[in-house]
Motif scaffolding. Sequence first.
Motif, mmCIF file in Angstrom:
data_model
loop_
_atom_site.group_PDB
_atom_site.id
_atom_site.type_symbol
_atom_site.label_atom_id
_atom_site.label_comp_id
_atom_site.label_asym_id
_atom_site.label_seq_id
_atom_site.Cartn_x
_atom_site.Cartn_y
_atom_site.Cartn_z
ATOM 1 N N PRO A 59 0.824 -1.215 0.000
ATOM 2 C CA PRO A 59 0.000 0.000 0.000
ATOM 3 C C PRO A 59 0.852 1.256 0.000
ATOM 4 O O PRO A 59 2.006 1.249 0.437
ATOM 5 N N ALA A 60 0.274 2.336 -0.500
ATOM 6 C CA ALA A 60 0.933 3.637 -0.418
ATOM 7 C C ALA A 60 0.898 4.137 1.020
ATOM 8 O O ALA A 60 0.034 3.751 1.816
ATOM 9 N N LYS A 62 0.233 7.183 1.815
ATOM 10 C CA LYS A 62 -0.896 8.111 1.863
ATOM 11 C C LYS A 62 -2.202 7.330 1.797
ATOM 12 O O LYS A 62 -2.426 6.555 0.872
ATOM 13 N N PRO A 63 -3.096 7.485 2.782
ATOM 14 C CA PRO A 63 -4.357 6.739 2.759
ATOM 15 C C PRO A 63 -5.190 7.059 1.514
ATOM 16 O O PRO A 63 -5.239 8.196 1.053
ATOM 17 N N GLY A 64 -5.809 6.017 0.972
ATOM 18 C CA GLY A 64 -6.708 6.189 -0.162
ATOM 19 C C GLY A 64 -6.020 6.501 -1.473
ATOM 20 O O GLY A 64 -6.634 7.080 -2.380
ATOM 21 N N TYR A 65 -4.739 6.117 -1.608
ATOM 22 C CA TYR A 65 -3.974 6.517 -2.784
ATOM 23 C C TYR A 65 -3.163 5.334 -3.304
ATOM 24 O O TYR A 65 -2.583 4.568 -2.529
ATOM 25 N N SER A 66 -3.150 5.154 -4.614
ATOM 26 C CA SER A 66 -2.246 4.231 -5.296
ATOM 27 C C SER A 66 -2.280 2.831 -4.662
ATOM 28 O O SER A 66 -3.321 2.325 -4.262
ATOM 29 N N GLY A 67 -1.134 2.160 -4.592
ATOM 30 C CA GLY A 67 -1.048 0.850 -3.949
ATOM 31 C C GLY A 67 -1.214 -0.317 -4.901
ATOM 32 O O GLY A 67 -1.971 -0.253 -5.873
ATOM 33 N N THR A 68 -0.491 -1.413 -4.612
ATOM 34 C CA THR A 68 -0.538 -2.621 -5.423
ATOM 35 C C THR A 68 -0.680 -3.848 -4.522
ATOM 36 O O THR A 68 -0.437 -3.785 -3.322
#
Length: 256
Positions: A59-60, A62-68
Amino acid sequence: MRLMTWNVNGLRSALKKGLPEVLQKIRPQVVLLQEVRAFPEDLPSPWANPPRWHVVWNPAEKPGYSGTAIWSRTPIEVLERGLGGPDPEGRVLVARTGGIVVGCLYLPSGSSSEARQTVKDRMLVEFTTWAEPWRKKSEPVCLAGDFNVAPTERDIYHWKSNQKTSGFLPHERAWFANLLQRGWHDPVRDEAGERDGPYTWWSNRGQARALDRGWRIDHWLLNKAAKQRCSRPNVHRQHSLGVSDHAPVTIDLDSR
């Protein structure tokens, strides 16, 4: 073995909109997810630890952003996060599972600002160098995800009006062409030949999805060992309707 890559445009939303049903229809053994936009603990039960799946997250910060994330029916050994350095946006996750190496990639978009285009351009350069040792591996290596680059005029419906648009800039297309020249293989284009598409992302404006006027920016890149085992590349446009603005893209790898 069926492998699937999909930018889900927010995993929590995609789960509500039909992602589990899509998995049942496509039946992949390995799933590479981009734009997860959630920490595992934020997901509804049981999806932080989905039954009958082995799962790893990137996860990124920053909450609620990007991530794989990578899901697999067989155990997963994480090999790398990031392009050899910190990965605060959770964009690169590499693992070995089922006897193959898979890389889940979510390259930046540069459409929001010049600053983000600069971030994207820097990552494209870093990616080329980082990917080269993976390409040379004797074992199958499959890199996949949302590259945010349409490689050629065949990969974007409105190519004439988008030549100055991030994702279809001349240097971005040259970057992708260079990867192929180095020895990576693009199985979807190999299968499609000279025809336009198949597109994998559509704008929410107008009737782009209904009229199939999109971009092919979600890709598989295979090294030689993976290409020799690859068959049936497929863009599942209809299965993604209502779930994400991207379509899942699959390949099959023959067992050896």
